[in-house]
Design a protein around this motif. Structure first.
Motif, PDB file in Angstrom:
ATOM      1  N   ASP A 253       0.860  -1.189   0.000  1.00  0.00           N
ATOM      2  CA  ASP A 253       0.000   0.000   0.000  1.00  0.00           C
ATOM      3  C   ASP A 253       0.890   1.231   0.000  1.00  0.00           C
ATOM      4  N   ALA A 254       0.805   2.015  -1.069  1.00  0.00           N
ATOM      5  CA  ALA A 254       1.707   3.153  -1.248  1.00  0.00           C
ATOM      6  C   ALA A 254       0.929   4.449  -1.441  1.00  0.00           C
ATOM      7  N   THR A 255       1.490   5.526  -0.883  1.00  0.00           N
ATOM      8  CA  THR A 255       0.992   6.879  -1.120  1.00  0.00           C
ATOM      9  C   THR A 255       2.099   7.658  -1.807  1.00  0.00           C
ATOM     10  N   TYR A 256       1.770   8.308  -2.910  1.00  0.00           N
ATOM     11  CA  TYR A 256       2.743   9.058  -3.699  1.00  0.00           C
ATOM     12  C   TYR A 256       2.605  10.556  -3.417  1.00  0.00           C
ATOM     13  N   TYR A 257       3.745  11.238  -3.380  1.00  0.00           N
ATOM     14  CA  TYR A 257       3.777  12.655  -3.028  1.00  0.00           C
ATOM     15  C   TYR A 257       4.356  13.484  -4.167  1.00  0.00           C
ATOM     16  N   ASP A 258       3.826  14.706  -4.290  1.00  0.00           N
ATOM     17  CA  ASP A 258       4.342  15.654  -5.279  1.00  0.00           C
ATOM     18  C   ASP A 258       3.823  17.037  -4.916  1.00  0.00           C
ATOM     19  N   THR A 259       4.272  18.054  -5.647  1.00  0.00           N
ATOM     20  CA  THR A 259       3.744  19.402  -5.469  1.00  0.00           C
ATOM     21  C   THR A 259       2.427  19.536  -6.225  1.00  0.00           C
ATOM     22  N   ASP A 260       1.735  20.632  -5.996  1.00  0.00           N
ATOM     23  CA  ASP A 260       0.480  20.876  -6.719  1.00  0.00           C
ATOM     24  C   ASP A 260       0.720  20.954  -8.225  1.00  0.00           C
ATOM     25  N   ALA A 261       1.901  21.429  -8.615  1.00  0.00           N
ATOM     26  CA  ALA A 261       2.233  21.556 -10.042  1.00  0.00           C
ATOM     27  C   ALA A 261       2.864  20.289 -10.611  1.00  0.00           C
ATOM     28  N   LEU A 262       2.937  19.235  -9.802  1.00  0.00           N
ATOM     29  CA  LEU A 262       3.529  17.954 -10.219  1.00  0.00           C
ATOM     30  C   LEU A 262       4.957  18.131 -10.722  1.00  0.00           C
ATOM     31  N   ASP A 263       5.754  18.865  -9.957  1.00  0.00           N
ATOM     32  CA  ASP A 263       7.140  19.130 -10.355  1.00  0.00           C
ATOM     33  C   ASP A 263       7.983  17.863 -10.407  1.00  0.00           C
ATOM     34  N   LEU A 264       7.713  16.918  -9.516  1.00  0.00           N
ATOM     35  CA  LEU A 264       8.477  15.671  -9.539  1.00  0.00           C
ATOM     36  C   LEU A 264       8.090  14.816 -10.739  1.00  0.00           C
ATOM     37  N   ALA A 265       6.798  14.613 -10.923  1.00  0.00           N
ATOM     38  CA  ALA A 265       6.339  13.803 -12.052  1.00  0.00           C
ATOM     39  C   ALA A 265       6.812  14.403 -13.369  1.00  0.00           C
ATOM     40  N   GLY A 266       6.821  15.732 -13.452  1.00  0.00           N
ATOM     41  CA  GLY A 266       7.275  16.395 -14.674  1.00  0.00           C
ATOM     42  C   GLY A 266       8.733  16.172 -14.973  1.00  0.00           C
ATOM     43  N   ASN A 267       9.501  15.777 -13.960  1.00  0.00           N
ATOM     44  CA  ASN A 267      10.919  15.479 -14.148  1.00  0.00           C
ATOM     45  C   ASN A 267      11.210  13.991 -14.026  1.00  0.00           C
ATOM     46  N   LYS A 268      10.158  13.164 -14.206  1.00  0.00           N
ATOM     47  CA  LYS A 268      10.275  11.697 -14.194  1.00  0.00           C
ATOM     48  C   LYS A 268      10.824  11.190 -12.866  1.00  0.00           C
ATOM     49  N   ILE A 269      10.348  11.811 -11.781  1.00  0.00           N
ATOM     50  CA  ILE A 269      10.752  11.440 -10.429  1.00  0.00           C
ATOM     51  C   ILE A 269       9.513  11.008  -9.656  1.00  0.00           C
ATOM     52  N   THR A 270       9.634   9.948  -8.867  1.00  0.00           N
ATOM     53  CA  THR A 270       8.525   9.537  -8.012  1.00  0.00           C
ATOM     54  C   THR A 270       9.006   9.454  -6.571  1.00  0.00           C
ATOM     55  N   LEU A 271       8.130   9.872  -5.663  1.00  0.00           N
ATOM     56  CA  LEU A 271       8.398   9.833  -4.229  1.00  0.00           C
ATOM     57  C   LEU A 271       7.196   9.175  -3.558  1.00  0.00           C
ATOM     58  N   ARG A 272       7.429   8.092  -2.836  1.00  0.00           N
ATOM     59  CA  ARG A 272       6.312   7.371  -2.250  1.00  0.00           C
ATOM     60  C   ARG A 272       6.650   6.881  -0.842  1.00  0.00           C
ATOM     61  N   ARG A 273       5.584   6.644  -0.086  1.00  0.00           N
ATOM     62  CA  ARG A 273       5.678   5.985   1.220  1.00  0.00           C
ATOM     63  C   ARG A 273       4.880   4.689   1.101  1.00  0.00           C
TER      64      ARG A 273
END
Length: 515
Positions: A47-67
């Motif tokens: 079970d994972a929760t993914y985090y990013d900024t409102d502007a999806l700055d991480l996803a836009g740079n092909k980066i994922t951050l999850r717990r």
């Protein structure tokens, strides 16, 4: 959202992802040449929760951050693209909190956020999706029992937390290398495709869960290194400047997380990127609007200065080590030249790291992005890139010659003469940076002058380093309480630096005669 202090570990993840039809079955993996046996499947519930900024700055740079909770590697995961031309993805892992309060806000570990601040820039990280996975893991072993690779059969359920987001579910396979090689990956790929597996339509579960995201800001350039725009028309001066500025911005951004972990040469590379970006603005002063150039150039100069202090300290430390390598120096001199210099390096780097956390730095990055994405044209924006470059090279070369003419009016080896040599060096460096823009146009017109400027800059760089070192040695030798033995050693070291400076001057005069 604040951060916690933890310890992160990093690995490189090399895997293939596949979309499946319903009821697609796993083939016999032991038919693969390198595979002696398989074990499993072992079932995990993730079970994972993914985090990013409102502007999806991480996803836009092909980066994922999850717990993620559950599985053998539960914890926080940061996945980033490879460095340079590498394969796979870099994955950092931090264990879950030992005593998490279910009623408190989740805290993203600073060991991970530090690596993405160049993209996040102080903005809040919030949940953007939840993904639940039932995973069946099959291990592929060689004849010695080592795990070559793992095949994960995933049943995935996702919920986008973005506005207008929705729930999805699907099945997929992931094949990840462990100790196996690329040949095994290729053979397994062929086998799985024969069973009906297809290349995944999304690069990651998150990408499929939230849909398309904007890519990192590079709008406005429309140009690749060494090539023209796709339309085939000649580049304009504005297109050339924005393409160059975008390239140096990208290099700066790439170095940021490396500087934060004290990676070798990272401060130097970030400094080069900053100086090159500044050089573009100075070399083409009428291509962008003057207000843009003035403020942006000033902020880049400030950053270059901070990085310069740290880099100069690094260079001096290595120079000191070189000087002492051939000396039987007493402990007092080792302390002064090595131990004290290490402290100087640490303090200058600490200042860099503090700046990299500042709102001023984040605004500089934002301003670079805005300039690249929505440039404000200046009077020379519509010139052809070729003409603008010719003019820029001519101006820069004349600035070098002017500085050389002034040098002739100064007393040799006077402080003013030495400072003027430093000015010539900086102008030669800008000339070289300017001529480098010719690579994008595919022309060798300025190749000769570029080579000469590089030789001149390098020679004067060596001279400058030797003179700075001599000044430092003189300060130490004149300090109170210096013994006669120490003074003698300092004199020997100064003589070596004096010889190095003279050698550099001969190289400069040779290069100068060609320019």
């Amino acid at each position: 959202m604040s951060a916690t202090e933890t310890t992160a570990t990093e690995t490189t993840e090399v895997e293939l992802k596949y979309d499946l039809d319903d009821h697609t079955s796993v083939p016999d993996l032991t038919v693969l040449k390198a595979v002696h046996s398989v074990s499993g499947p072992v079932i995990e519930h993730l079970d994972a929760t993914y985090y990013d900024t409102d502007a999806l700055d991480l996803a836009g740079n092909k980066i994922t951050l999850r717990r993620r909770e559950g599985g053998h590697d539960e914890g926080w995961h940061l996945k980033r693209p490879p460095i340079g031309e590498g394969i796979g993805r870099r994955e950092m892992h931090v264990p879950l909190e030992h005593a998490a309060d279910p009623f408190s806000e989740v805290v993203v570990p600073s060991d991970l956020t530090d690596h993405v601040q160049v993209h996040v820039r102080g903005r809040r990280l919030s949940p953007i999706a939840t993904i639940s996975t039932v995973r069946r893991i099959t291990e592929l072993h060689d004849s010695d029992g080592q795990v070559l690779a793992v095949l994960c059969e995933d049943t995935v359920s996702t919920q986008s937390l973005l506005s207008h987001g929705h729930a999805q579910s699907w099945n997929e396979w992931e094949l990840e290398l462990v100790t196996g090689d690329v040949k095994l990956l290729e053979a397994a790929d062929e086998l799985l495709r024969s069973q009906g597996a297809r290349t995944a339509t999304s690069a990651s579960k998150l990408a499929r869960a939230i849909g398309p995201t904007p890519t990192s800001a590079d709008a406005g350039s429309g140009v690749s290194r060494g090539g023209k725009k796709s339309s085939g028309k000649k580049l304009s001066a504005l297109e050339l400047v924005i393409a160059e500025l975008a390239a140096h911005r990208d290099h700066l951004v790439a170095q940021d997380p490396l500087v934060r972990i004290s990676a070798p040469d990272s401060v130097h590379q970030m400094r080069v990127a900053t100086r090159r970006a500044r050089s573009v603005l100075r070399s083409f002063p009428e291509v962008l609007h003057g207000d843009v150039i003035g403020h942006l150039e000033g902020e880049l100069k400030y950053l270059a200065g901070i990085l310069g202090d740290a880099r100069d300290a690094e260079v001096q430390l290595e120079r000191n080590r070189g000087l002492l390598s051939a000396e039987s120096a007493p402990p007092t001199i080792v302390t002064a030249l090595i131990d004290d210099q290490i402290k100087t390096c640490e303090s200058t780097v600490e200042f860099v790291l503090e700046y990299l956390k500042s709102a001023r730095y984040f605004e500089l990055l934002n301003e670079l992005d805005r300039t690249v994405a929505e440039p404000q044209p200046g009077p020379d924006a519509d010139l052809t890139a070729t003409k603008a470059l010719d003019q820029a090279v001519a101006r820069s070369a004349e600035r070098v010659r002017k500085a050389q003419r002034k040098l002739k009016t100064l007393a040799v080896e006077s402080p003013e003469w030495i400072e003027q040599l430093h000015t010539i060096r900086k102008r030669a460096k800008q000339l070289r940076y300017t001529t480098d823009s010719a690579d994008r146009l595919g022309t060798k017109k300025h190749k000769k002058i570029a080579k000469q400027a590089k030789q001149e800059q390098a020679a004067l760089g060596d001279f400058h380093d030797a003179e700075v070192s001599r000044e430092h040695l003189a300060q130490l030798a004149s300090g109170s309480g210096i013994s006669t033995a120490d003074a003698f050693v300092y004199g020997r070291l100064d003589a070596r630096e004096q010889f190095a400076a003279a050698t550099a001057m001969r190289a400069y005069r040779k290069a100068k005669s060609l320019l």
